[in-house]
Motif scaffolding. Structure first.
Motif, PDB file in Angstrom:
ATOM      1  N   GLY A   1      -4.007  17.864  -3.965  1.00 32.55           N
ATOM      2  CA  GLY A   1      -3.970  19.169  -4.613  1.00 32.55           C
ATOM      3  C   GLY A   1      -2.973  20.138  -4.020  1.00 32.55           C
ATOM      4  N   THR A   2      -2.065  19.673  -3.168  1.00 41.16           N
ATOM      5  CA  THR A   2      -1.033  20.530  -2.588  1.00 41.16           C
ATOM      6  C   THR A   2       0.166  20.595  -3.528  1.00 41.16           C
ATOM      7  N   SER A   3       0.595  21.797  -3.883  1.00 45.14           N
ATOM      8  CA  SER A   3       1.698  21.959  -4.822  1.00 45.14           C
ATOM      9  C   SER A   3       3.043  21.638  -4.157  1.00 45.14           C
ATOM     10  N   PHE A   4       3.773  20.733  -4.761  1.00 44.76           N
ATOM     11  CA  PHE A   4       5.125  20.353  -4.341  1.00 44.76           C
ATOM     12  C   PHE A   4       5.282  20.364  -2.817  1.00 44.76           C
ATOM     13  N   PRO A   5       4.568  19.491  -2.128  1.00 43.01           N
ATOM     14  CA  PRO A   5       4.591  19.506  -0.650  1.00 43.01           C
ATOM     15  C   PRO A   5       5.932  19.067  -0.082  1.00 43.01           C
ATOM     16  N   LEU A   6       6.229  19.553   1.115  1.00 46.09           N
ATOM     17  CA  LEU A   6       7.424  19.126   1.838  1.00 46.09           C
ATOM     18  C   LEU A   6       7.170  17.782   2.523  1.00 46.09           C
ATOM     19  N   LEU A   7       5.926  17.565   2.945  1.00 41.44           N
ATOM     20  CA  LEU A   7       5.483  16.260   3.434  1.00 41.44           C
ATOM     21  C   LEU A   7       4.246  15.863   2.639  1.00 41.44           C
ATOM     22  N   PHE A   8       4.186  14.615   2.208  1.00 40.92           N
ATOM     23  CA  PHE A   8       3.029  14.132   1.455  1.00 40.92           C
ATOM     24  C   PHE A   8       2.015  13.530   2.427  1.00 40.92           C
ATOM     25  N   ARG A   9       0.804  14.025   2.359  1.00 39.56           N
ATOM     26  CA  ARG A   9      -0.232  13.600   3.303  1.00 39.56           C
ATOM     27  C   ARG A   9      -0.497  12.097   3.231  1.00 39.56           C
ATOM     28  N   GLY A  10      -0.528  11.548   2.006  1.00 41.24           N
ATOM     29  CA  GLY A  10      -0.711  10.107   1.836  1.00 41.24           C
ATOM     30  C   GLY A  10      -1.945   9.583   2.536  1.00 41.24           C
TER      31      GLY A  10
ATOM     32  N   ASP B   1      -2.821  10.021   5.447  1.00 41.62           N
ATOM     33  CA  ASP B   1      -2.767  10.823   6.679  1.00 41.62           C
ATOM     34  C   ASP B   1      -1.616  10.367   7.574  1.00 41.62           C
ATOM     35  N   ASP B   2      -0.491   9.980   6.940  1.00 40.95           N
ATOM     36  CA  ASP B   2       0.676   9.555   7.708  1.00 40.95           C
ATOM     37  C   ASP B   2       1.921  10.370   7.366  1.00 40.95           C
ATOM     38  N   ASP B   3       1.735  11.457   6.577  1.00 42.82           N
ATOM     39  CA  ASP B   3       2.823  12.400   6.269  1.00 42.82           C
ATOM     40  C   ASP B   3       4.086  11.700   5.778  1.00 42.82           C
ATOM     41  N   LYS B   4       4.067  11.290   4.532  1.00 42.17           N
ATOM     42  CA  LYS B   4       5.212  10.607   3.951  1.00 42.17           C
ATOM     43  C   LYS B   4       6.343  11.600   3.654  1.00 42.17           C
ATOM     44  N   MET B   5       7.573  11.146   3.858  1.00 44.11           N
ATOM     45  CA  MET B   5       8.739  11.973   3.558  1.00 44.11           C
ATOM     46  C   MET B   5       8.844  12.185   2.041  1.00 44.11           C
ATOM     47  N   PRO B   6       9.432  13.313   1.591  1.00 45.95           N
ATOM     48  CA  PRO B   6       9.324  13.701   0.183  1.00 45.95           C
ATOM     49  C   PRO B   6      10.376  13.149  -0.772  1.00 45.95           C
ATOM     50  N   VAL B   7      11.582  12.814  -0.280  1.00 48.06           N
ATOM     51  CA  VAL B   7      12.705  12.554  -1.195  1.00 48.06           C
ATOM     52  C   VAL B   7      12.423  11.395  -2.137  1.00 48.06           C
ATOM     53  N   TYR B   8      11.935  10.272  -1.594  1.00 52.74           N
ATOM     54  CA  TYR B   8      11.715   9.094  -2.444  1.00 52.74           C
ATOM     55  C   TYR B   8      10.729   9.409  -3.561  1.00 52.74           C
ATOM     56  N   ILE B   9       9.671  10.143  -3.239  1.00 46.29           N
ATOM     57  CA  ILE B   9       8.647  10.458  -4.243  1.00 46.29           C
ATOM     58  C   ILE B   9       9.215  11.368  -5.324  1.00 46.29           C
ATOM     59  N   TYR B  10       9.961  12.396  -4.934  1.00 44.70           N
ATOM     60  CA  TYR B  10      10.523  13.307  -5.935  1.00 44.70           C
ATOM     61  C   TYR B  10      11.578  12.616  -6.800  1.00 44.70           C
ATOM     62  N   LEU B  11      12.383  11.733  -6.201  1.00 42.30           N
ATOM     63  CA  LEU B  11      13.363  10.985  -6.998  1.00 42.30           C
ATOM     64  C   LEU B  11      12.683  10.046  -7.990  1.00 42.30           C
ATOM     65  N   SER B  12      11.505   9.529  -7.609  1.00 41.65           N
ATOM     66  CA  SER B  12      10.785   8.580  -8.469  1.00 41.65           C
ATOM     67  C   SER B  12      10.172   9.238  -9.700  1.00 41.65           C
ATOM     68  N   VAL B  13      10.148  10.565  -9.737  1.00 45.10           N
ATOM     69  CA  VAL B  13       9.621  11.263 -10.912  1.00 45.10           C
ATOM     70  C   VAL B  13      10.377  10.841 -12.175  1.00 45.10           C
TER      71      VAL B  13
ATOM     72  N   TRP C   1       0.800  -1.231   0.000  1.00 43.76           N
ATOM     73  CA  TRP C   1       0.000   0.000   0.000  1.00 43.76           C
ATOM     74  C   TRP C   1       0.831   1.279   0.000  1.00 43.76           C
ATOM     75  N   ASP C   2       1.979   1.287   0.692  1.00 45.39           N
ATOM     76  CA  ASP C   2       2.815   2.487   0.665  1.00 45.39           C
ATOM     77  C   ASP C   2       3.469   2.684  -0.701  1.00 45.39           C
ATOM     78  N   GLU C   3       3.801   1.584  -1.361  1.00 42.84           N
ATOM     79  CA  GLU C   3       4.405   1.695  -2.694  1.00 42.84           C
ATOM     80  C   GLU C   3       3.439   2.307  -3.703  1.00 42.84           C
ATOM     81  N   VAL C   4       2.168   1.869  -3.699  1.00 43.59           N
ATOM     82  CA  VAL C   4       1.218   2.437  -4.659  1.00 43.59           C
ATOM     83  C   VAL C   4       0.945   3.901  -4.344  1.00 43.59           C
ATOM     84  N   SER C   5       0.971   4.252  -3.062  1.00 44.46           N
ATOM     85  CA  SER C   5       0.795   5.653  -2.677  1.00 44.46           C
ATOM     86  C   SER C   5       1.964   6.500  -3.176  1.00 44.46           C
ATOM     87  N   GLU C   6       3.174   6.001  -2.983  1.00 45.52           N
ATOM     88  CA  GLU C   6       4.353   6.708  -3.498  1.00 45.52           C
ATOM     89  C   GLU C   6       4.271   6.853  -5.019  1.00 45.52           C
ATOM     90  N   GLY C   7       3.874   5.753  -5.671  1.00 46.38           N
ATOM     91  CA  GLY C   7       3.820   5.756  -7.133  1.00 46.38           C
ATOM     92  C   GLY C   7       2.794   6.722  -7.673  1.00 46.38           C
TER      93      GLY C   7
END
Length: 506
Positions: free
Chosen positions: A60-69, A71-83, A39-45
């Protein structure tokens, strides 16, 4: 030595072979092994997909520092690198796991140079560095976590490269700036780093103070420390003001604790006397729990025989490390503290600091939260093997020792590989969320025949699997979608607000 010269000599060729081997282990069948995205992988993806196409997360939050996911506030680096992989390969399993596998190979590479720099003046640095790198490429702890989209694995890479830069800065002072940036990135990658990295950075500065804080290095040291603080402040400010939602969910201070209930009952039975309130104080329970959790990360069962109880983190019949590493870890610690005290203290401090964040969380021991323990354990193993090798009296005993080591390493690696490939995929399929891809694939051709599609199920987040596997337009979802439903899809039978479900269904 130049890069080209390094790779044409024997040790360079061996190192290149190790890198290729590590890449094959991590990238082969990456889309289908593990059996499903959890479930966390599909959310990141999907959030990566949303950022790529709209510049916003699913909410709808523009380039967030924490991703709500969730409601567990995912850290941003992995998601931005996955772009990058999502842009290149599309939204699929391989893309989501690419960053973890790639940085997993990167950690194998960094391990070699980290050990070389740590023992820079020793003639045995190259064989120990090569063996450390080889061991890093095959150890279950790292293989298991490199083949899924685990943020902890990405954070490990940045911690290791930051540590390498600190060691390099003993001779070239401005490498310390690279260390500050790498450590700061690790903090934005995984929560455990937020606690471990400041402590580890401090330990480096204390143990290496003669080299790092000498007069010629003072400006670089102060400037680099300020950069680290400035880069970390936004995240620290958010956590301090908003609170760390994910950490609070698994915290020993929040999670239900039977010991607290037991102590409360004992207090009442003792008439709530002052002595009873002191003896059965809940704060003592927290201290006891934290100490037990910390010690559990050094359990032989966890490290060498059984591994993490979570089947996503371990195959269950092999430890996070191999069983044969146990005596060599001990030998390596003894040898370094006796002969190379500075390096030994540095690695031992790193090892002892790493489980601190996991001590205040449940369950414990935990392979993800304790992953930063891995580099010192690998290096202790490699040094221990070298030390035992030096104790062999003649050529025959040395050859016999190396032959036995090779046989044991191959055999234990094959046992792990068999369990991981043939058993774990079936036994842990439920824990990986297997079935949602098949479900979405089966209903997609039928969507035009129905006005509504209701998906129920007890297991976690079907709305996100549906977004991911239908590649639902992020713009549409941000405007009109929610965890309860979007388009023709309605979700029920999970932990979400039942009132909202009833409104949707009516």
């Amino acid at each position: 030595m130049k890069v080209a010269e390094f790779f044409i000599n024997p040790k360079g060729f061996i190192f290149l072979a190790i890198i290729i081997f590590a890449a094959l282990i991590r990238f082969t069948s990456l889309s289908s092994l593990p059996v499903s995205l959890y479930w966390d992988e599909v959310s990141e993806g999907y959030n990566t997909y949303s950022i790529l196409h709209t510049g916003k997360d699913e909410y709808g939050t523009s380039f967030p520092l924490l991703f709500r996911g969730y409601d567990d506030d995912k850290m941003p680096v992995y998601i931005y690198l996955s772009v990058i992989p999502v842009a290149l390969f599309g939204l699929q399993e391989f893309s989501v796991r690419f960053v973890s596998a790639f940085l997993g190979v990167g950690s194998v590479v960094v391990c070699f140079f980290l050990v070389r720099e740590l023992f820079k003046k020793e003639r045995w640095k190259d064989p120990v560095s090569l063996f450390s790198s080889l061991l890093f490429s095959i150890v279950p702890w790292h293989v298991q976590l490199s083949r899924a989209g685990f943020e902890a694995n990405a954070a490990l890479f940045f911690v290791m490269i930051g540590s390498f830069f600190v060691l390099k800065s003993r001779h070239k002072k401005w490498y310390l700036l690279g260390a500050s940036i790498s450590f700061a990135i690790s903090i934005y990658t995984y929560r455990s780093s937020l606690i471990v990295i400041p402590l580890l950075f401090f330990v480096f500065l204390v143990i290496l103070r003669k080299q790092l804080i000498k007069k010629s290095n003072q400006k670089a040291s102060i400037f680099s420390l300020l950069i680290f603080i400035l880069l970390s402040l936004p995240l620290i400010f958010i956590v301090a003001t908003k609170g760390d939602i994910r950490s609070s969910e698994v915290s020993i201070f929040v999670a239900e604790n039977p010991k607290l209930r037991e102590n409360s009952i004992r207090q009442e039975q003792s008439g709530n006397s002052l002595i009873a309130k002191v003896i059965y104080n809940r704060r003592l329970v927290y201290v006891e729990e934290a100490v037990e959790n910390y010690i559990s990360h050094f359990s032989p069962n966890f490290l060498f025989f059984k591994g993490d109880i979570n089947p996503r983190h371990s195959v269950g019949n092999v430890g996070e490390l191999y069983f044969w590493q146990l005596p060599f870890v001990i030998a390596g610690i003894i040898y370094l503290l006796k002969r190379y005290r500075q390096q030994g203290l540095l690695l031992l401090s790193w090892l002892l600091l790493s489980p601190i964040p996991a001590s205040f969380s449940l369950p414990a021991p935990h392979a993800l939260r304790g992953l930063l323990m891995l580099p010192p354990l690998i290096i202790f193993t490699a040094v221990g093997v070298y030390y035992i090798y030096t104790l062999c009296l003649n050529k025959i005993t040395k050859i016999s020792f190396l032959t036995m080591m090779t046989i044991v390493m191959i055999a234990s690696s094959l046992v792990y590989a068999k369990s991981y490939i043939m058993h774990n995929s079936i036994a842990a399929s439920n824990d990986w969320g297997d079935g949602y891809k098949q479900l979405i694939t089966a209903i997609k051709p039928e969507l035009n025949n129905y006005d509504k599609v209701i998906i129920s199920g007890h297991f976690w987040q079907p709305y996100m699997y549906t977004l991911f596997y239908t590649q639902y337009d992020p713009n549409l979802y941000q405007k009109e979608g929610s965890q309860v439903g979007f388009g023709k899809f309605i979700f029920g039978g999970t932990s979400w607000d039942q009132r909202l479900h009833r409104e949707e269904l009516n």
